[in-house]
Design an enzyme around this catalytic site. Structure first.
Site, PDB file in Angstrom:
ATOM      1  CE  LYS A 141      -6.524   0.559  -0.405  1.00  0.00           C
ATOM      2  NZ  LYS A 141      -7.476  -0.309   0.275  1.00  0.00           N
TER       3      LYS A 141
ATOM      4  CG  MET B 257      -7.974   7.692   7.136  1.00  0.00           C
ATOM      5  SD  MET B 257      -8.881   6.300   6.468  1.00  0.00           S
ATOM      6  CE  MET B 257      -9.273   5.371   7.929  1.00  0.00           C
TER       7      MET B 257
ATOM      8  CG  ASP C  40      -2.079  -0.877   1.122  1.00  0.00           C
ATOM      9  OD1 ASP C  40      -2.345  -1.351   0.012  1.00  0.00           O
ATOM     10  OD2 ASP C  40      -2.765  -1.090   2.145  1.00  0.00           O
TER      11      ASP C  40
HETATM   12  C1  LIG Z   1      -6.271   3.728   5.931  1.00  0.00           C
HETATM   13  S1  LIG Z   1      -5.743   4.144   7.542  1.00  0.00           S
HETATM   14  C2  LIG Z   1      -4.658   2.808   7.824  1.00  0.00           C
HETATM   15  C3  LIG Z   1      -4.315   2.623   9.267  1.00  0.00           C
HETATM   16  C4  LIG Z   1      -3.337   1.494   9.484  1.00  0.00           C
HETATM   17  N1  LIG Z   1      -3.908   0.221   9.149  1.00  0.00           N
HETATM   18  C5  LIG Z   1      -2.817   1.474  10.906  1.00  0.00           C
HETATM   19  O1  LIG Z   1      -3.052   0.506  11.639  1.00  0.00           O
HETATM   20  O2  LIG Z   1      -2.150   2.454  11.298  1.00  0.00           O
HETATM   21  C6  LIG Z   1      -4.642   5.482   7.182  1.00  0.00           C
HETATM   22  C7  LIG Z   1      -4.585   6.514   8.307  1.00  0.00           C
HETATM   23  O3  LIG Z   1      -3.776   6.036   9.364  1.00  0.00           O
HETATM   24  C8  LIG Z   1      -3.120   7.115   9.985  1.00  0.00           C
HETATM   25  N2  LIG Z   1      -1.669   6.916   9.842  1.00  0.00           N
HETATM   26  C9  LIG Z   1      -1.049   5.865   9.305  1.00  0.00           C
HETATM   27  N3  LIG Z   1       0.294   5.975   9.398  1.00  0.00           N
HETATM   28  C10 LIG Z   1       0.518   7.154  10.027  1.00  0.00           C
HETATM   29  C11 LIG Z   1       1.696   7.848  10.438  1.00  0.00           C
HETATM   30  N4  LIG Z   1       2.907   7.346  10.227  1.00  0.00           N
HETATM   31  N5  LIG Z   1       1.548   9.041  11.052  1.00  0.00           N
HETATM   32  C12 LIG Z   1       0.332   9.557  11.290  1.00  0.00           C
HETATM   33  N6  LIG Z   1      -0.818   8.946  10.936  1.00  0.00           N
HETATM   34  C13 LIG Z   1      -0.718   7.754  10.317  1.00  0.00           C
HETATM   35  C14 LIG Z   1      -3.589   8.381   9.288  1.00  0.00           C
HETATM   36  O4  LIG Z   1      -4.719   8.866   9.971  1.00  0.00           O
HETATM   37  C15 LIG Z   1      -3.971   7.827   7.932  1.00  0.00           C
HETATM   38  O5  LIG Z   1      -4.868   8.681   7.261  1.00  0.00           O
END
Ligand SMILES: C[S@@+](CC[C@H](N)C(=O)[O-])C[C@H]1O[C@@H](n2cnc3c(N)ncnc32)[C@H](O)[C@@H]1O
Length: 273
Positions: free
Chosen positions: A59, A173, A37
């Site tokens: 995505k 998100m 991803d």
């Molecule tokens: C589709 S979700 C996926 C979450 C992922 N499966 C997890 O467990 O972290 C994507 C969201 O996760 C958060 N996110 C993921 N990685 C991040 C990071 N390194 N720093 C801040 N927010 C993060 C943000 O809110 C982003 O829009």
């Protein structure tokens, strides 16, 4: 079916490659193909041995590069061709990652799989920004919510139960609907002065952290020009962020040192001209 492949649905964690599990790293080394991803960091992609095929199915919120059905199809076809696949997802596959849907599709096609958890953004960003998700006397409960529903459906959440001053609220998100979220929380009784944080690119060298209050959060994020991926943490625990910080300050010192070194080189060049 002897020639059947195998799928490992693997969580890559939030960005720092050293936060991958030992199992995740081993699986990358044994894979034939890695399907990954957008939120999987370059440092993590660097762990994939040369010779292993890579397929990006990145995505973005609102911009679906490869539709979910097509991702499922890619993985299923590779498995039917007998490949050992690592399906690599940011954070944890079962936290707002549609991991469950992908596994249901594999089940439907009788494809063997395993699921390897990863450190979710909430945990990674909490540790690297000095904000414990729970703290005695401050927060007894943690709620993880998404601030974005698929296909831009209206954000229909139970704000009364979410607006709890004794708990920590983590929003994944959350940028696109932030004004609505803030308004709904205050309307449901959460004090406007509740401490709030936004963390961008958490756990990486480019981590950005904003500490403010619920009512100021949107303006503060705009002032810092923060763009996704951002996680939002709201609750009294945010007030510990400066005292418990160990990462953000060291990052800022590193950036200042780099700036100073560059300036010295620049000034030296100017002297020699
Ligand atoms: C589709 S979700 C996926 C979450 C992922 N499966 C997890 O467990 O972290 C994507 C969201 O996760 C958060 N996110 C993921 N990685 C991040 C990071 N390194 N720093 C801040 N927010 C993060 C943000 O809110 C982003 O829009």
């Amino acid at each position: 079916m002897d020639n059947q492949g195998f799928v490992s649905l693997v969580g890559a964690g939030p960005g720092d490659a050293e936060l991958m599990t030992v199992k995740a790293v081993r699986l990358l080394q044994q894979a034939d193909v890695v399907v990954y991803d957008r939120l999987v960091s370059d440092d993590i992609l660097d762990l994939i041995p040369t010779g292993v095929s890579r397929i990006s199915v990145g995505k973005e919120v609102g911009k679906h590069c490869v539709p979910q059905e097509q991702i499922n199809e890619i993985v299923i076809n590779l498995a039917k061709a007998g490949r050992r696949i690592v399906r690599l997802k940011g954070g944890d596959p079962y936290m707002f990652g549609r991991g469950g849907e992908e596994v249901l599709a594999l089940r439907e096609h009788h494809i063997d799989f395993e699921v390897v958890p990863g450190i979710t953004a909430a945990s990674g960003c909490s540790s690297y920004s000095g904000i414990p998700l729970t703290h005695r006397g401050m927060s007894r409960r943690v709620q993880f919510i998404t601030g974005h529903f698929n296909d831009n459906e209206p954000l229909n959440l139970n704000w009364k139960s979410i607006a709890d001053p004794d708990s920590t609220l983590v929003i994944y998100m959350g940028l696109s609907n932030l004004p609505l979220v803030i308004h709904s929380l205050i309307d449901a009784g959460l004090p406007a002065t509740t401490p709030a944080a936004a963390v961008r690119n958490g756990t990486t060298e480019s981590q950005q952290r904003v500490l403010t209050t619920l009512e100021q959060l949107n303006d503060a994020i705009h002032q810092q020009r923060m763009k996704a991926p951002v996680i939002i943490i709201i609750g009294e625990v945010v007030s510990l962020a400066d005292e418990l910080d160990w990462f953000q300050e060291s990052l800022e010192i590193k950036h200042l040192q780099a700036f100073d070194e560059n300036r010295t080189v620049h000034e030296k060049n100017a002297l020699h001209r």
